[in-house]
Design a protein around this motif. Structure first.
Motif, PDB file in Angstrom:
ATOM      1  N   GLY A   8       0.812  -1.209   0.000  1.00 40.00           N
ATOM      2  CA  GLY A   8       0.000   0.000   0.000  1.00 40.00           C
ATOM      3  C   GLY A   8       0.844   1.258   0.000  1.00 40.00           C
ATOM      4  N   LEU A   9       1.929   1.237   0.766  1.00 37.82           N
ATOM      5  CA  LEU A   9       2.833   2.390   0.768  1.00 37.82           C
ATOM      6  C   LEU A   9       3.501   2.568  -0.591  1.00 37.82           C
ATOM      7  N   THR A  10       3.876   1.448  -1.220  1.00 36.04           N
ATOM      8  CA  THR A  10       4.490   1.508  -2.545  1.00 36.04           C
ATOM      9  C   THR A  10       3.505   2.064  -3.567  1.00 36.04           C
ATOM     10  N   GLN A  11       2.261   1.571  -3.524  1.00 37.03           N
ATOM     11  CA  GLN A  11       1.240   2.080  -4.437  1.00 37.03           C
ATOM     12  C   GLN A  11       0.972   3.557  -4.184  1.00 37.03           C
ATOM     13  N   GLY A  12       0.941   3.952  -2.916  1.00 36.43           N
ATOM     14  CA  GLY A  12       0.738   5.354  -2.576  1.00 36.43           C
ATOM     15  C   GLY A  12       1.869   6.238  -3.070  1.00 36.43           C
ATOM     16  N   LEU A  13       3.082   5.755  -2.934  1.00 32.24           N
ATOM     17  CA  LEU A  13       4.231   6.516  -3.418  1.00 32.24           C
ATOM     18  C   LEU A  13       4.170   6.675  -4.934  1.00 32.24           C
ATOM     19  N   MET A  14       3.789   5.610  -5.635  1.00 31.77           N
ATOM     20  CA  MET A  14       3.652   5.711  -7.092  1.00 31.77           C
ATOM     21  C   MET A  14       2.523   6.663  -7.470  1.00 31.77           C
ATOM     22  N   GLY A  15       1.432   6.654  -6.691  1.00 31.95           N
ATOM     23  CA  GLY A  15       0.344   7.596  -6.934  1.00 31.95           C
ATOM     24  C   GLY A  15       0.786   9.031  -6.718  1.00 31.95           C
ATOM     25  N   SER A  16       1.585   9.254  -5.664  1.00 29.10           N
ATOM     26  CA  SER A  16       2.100  10.597  -5.405  1.00 29.10           C
ATOM     27  C   SER A  16       3.056  11.051  -6.498  1.00 29.10           C
ATOM     28  N   LEU A  17       3.890  10.146  -6.969  1.00 27.18           N
ATOM     29  CA  LEU A  17       4.805  10.487  -8.066  1.00 27.18           C
ATOM     30  C   LEU A  17       4.045  10.798  -9.351  1.00 27.18           C
ATOM     31  N   MET A  18       2.950  10.070  -9.593  1.00 27.75           N
ATOM     32  CA  MET A  18       2.109  10.353 -10.760  1.00 27.75           C
ATOM     33  C   MET A  18       1.503  11.751 -10.620  1.00 27.75           C
ATOM     34  N   ALA A  19       1.023  12.073  -9.421  1.00 31.31           N
ATOM     35  CA  ALA A  19       0.447  13.404  -9.190  1.00 31.31           C
ATOM     36  C   ALA A  19       1.500  14.483  -9.401  1.00 31.31           C
ATOM     37  N   LEU A  20       2.697  14.255  -8.909  1.00 27.46           N
ATOM     38  CA  LEU A  20       3.777  15.223  -9.089  1.00 27.46           C
ATOM     39  C   LEU A  20       4.119  15.393 -10.566  1.00 27.46           C
ATOM     40  N   GLY A  21       4.220  14.285 -11.272  1.00 25.46           N
ATOM     41  CA  GLY A  21       4.570  14.339 -12.688  1.00 25.46           C
ATOM     42  C   GLY A  21       3.529  15.042 -13.542  1.00 25.46           C
ATOM     43  N   LEU A  22       2.248  14.877 -13.199  1.00 23.15           N
ATOM     44  CA  LEU A  22       1.193  15.503 -13.994  1.00 23.15           C
ATOM     45  C   LEU A  22       0.933  16.955 -13.606  1.00 23.15           C
TER      46      LEU A  22
ATOM     47  N   ALA B  65      -1.121  14.355  -1.754  1.00 22.87           N
ATOM     48  CA  ALA B  65      -1.720  13.654  -0.611  1.00 22.87           C
ATOM     49  C   ALA B  65      -2.765  12.657  -1.092  1.00 22.87           C
ATOM     50  N   PHE B  66      -3.569  13.053  -2.079  1.00 22.60           N
ATOM     51  CA  PHE B  66      -4.554  12.124  -2.635  1.00 22.60           C
ATOM     52  C   PHE B  66      -3.853  10.922  -3.271  1.00 22.60           C
ATOM     53  N   GLY B  67      -2.788  11.181  -4.012  1.00 25.54           N
ATOM     54  CA  GLY B  67      -2.048  10.098  -4.653  1.00 25.54           C
ATOM     55  C   GLY B  67      -1.524   9.083  -3.647  1.00 25.54           C
ATOM     56  N   MET B  68      -1.178   9.557  -2.459  1.00 22.39           N
ATOM     57  CA  MET B  68      -0.681   8.646  -1.420  1.00 22.39           C
ATOM     58  C   MET B  68      -1.776   7.706  -0.932  1.00 22.39           C
ATOM     59  N   SER B  69      -3.026   8.098  -1.104  1.00 20.67           N
ATOM     60  CA  SER B  69      -4.126   7.269  -0.613  1.00 20.67           C
ATOM     61  C   SER B  69      -4.637   6.268  -1.643  1.00 20.67           C
ATOM     62  N   THR B  70      -4.092   6.309  -2.840  1.00 19.38           N
ATOM     63  CA  THR B  70      -4.586   5.423  -3.894  1.00 19.38           C
ATOM     64  C   THR B  70      -3.423   4.991  -4.798  1.00 19.38           C
TER      65      THR B  70
END
Length: 105
Positions: A39-53, A73-78
């Motif tokens: 879950g933390l890994t998925q959240g980190l990838m979601g946060s990186l996606m948010a940062l990149g976009l 923060a939203f990316g970290m939750s999904t």
């Protein structure tokens, strides 16, 4: 997370840093409790996606930095895929509302 950010943004026209930090902590803890390190890994990838976009939009002044932090923060939750689509739909609806507001003023 997004509703809390929306309410805060509508009231003060800013996304406060304390709100982002609280949301990031809650998202990290809930991701870990639900799915463990995956879950933390998925959240980190979601946060990186948010940062990149959102970073290019912030740098071009098309989006505020508070909105970018809220999406982090939203990316970290999904996961990254959900984050990507939420950002895309947010940009589409934001554009539609912005054009509508400009036309009717």
């Amino acid at each position: 997370i997004l509703i809390a950010g929306l309410v805060n943004d509508l009231k003060s026209q800013k996304v406060r840093n304390y709100l982002v930090v609280i949301c990031l902590i809650v998202a990290s803890i809930s991701s870990y409790l639900m799915l463990g390190t995956y879950g933390l890994t998925q959240g980190l990838m979601g946060s990186l996606m948010a940062l990149g976009l959102t970073l290019p939009l912030v740098l071009s002044r098309a989006l505020g930095a508070g909105d970018m932090k809220l999406m982090l923060a939203f990316g970290m939750s999904t996961d990254w895929n959900t984050t990507m689509w939420v950002i895309i739909y947010s940009l589409i609806w934001g554009s539609i509302l912005g054009v509508s507001k400009a036309l009717f003023e």
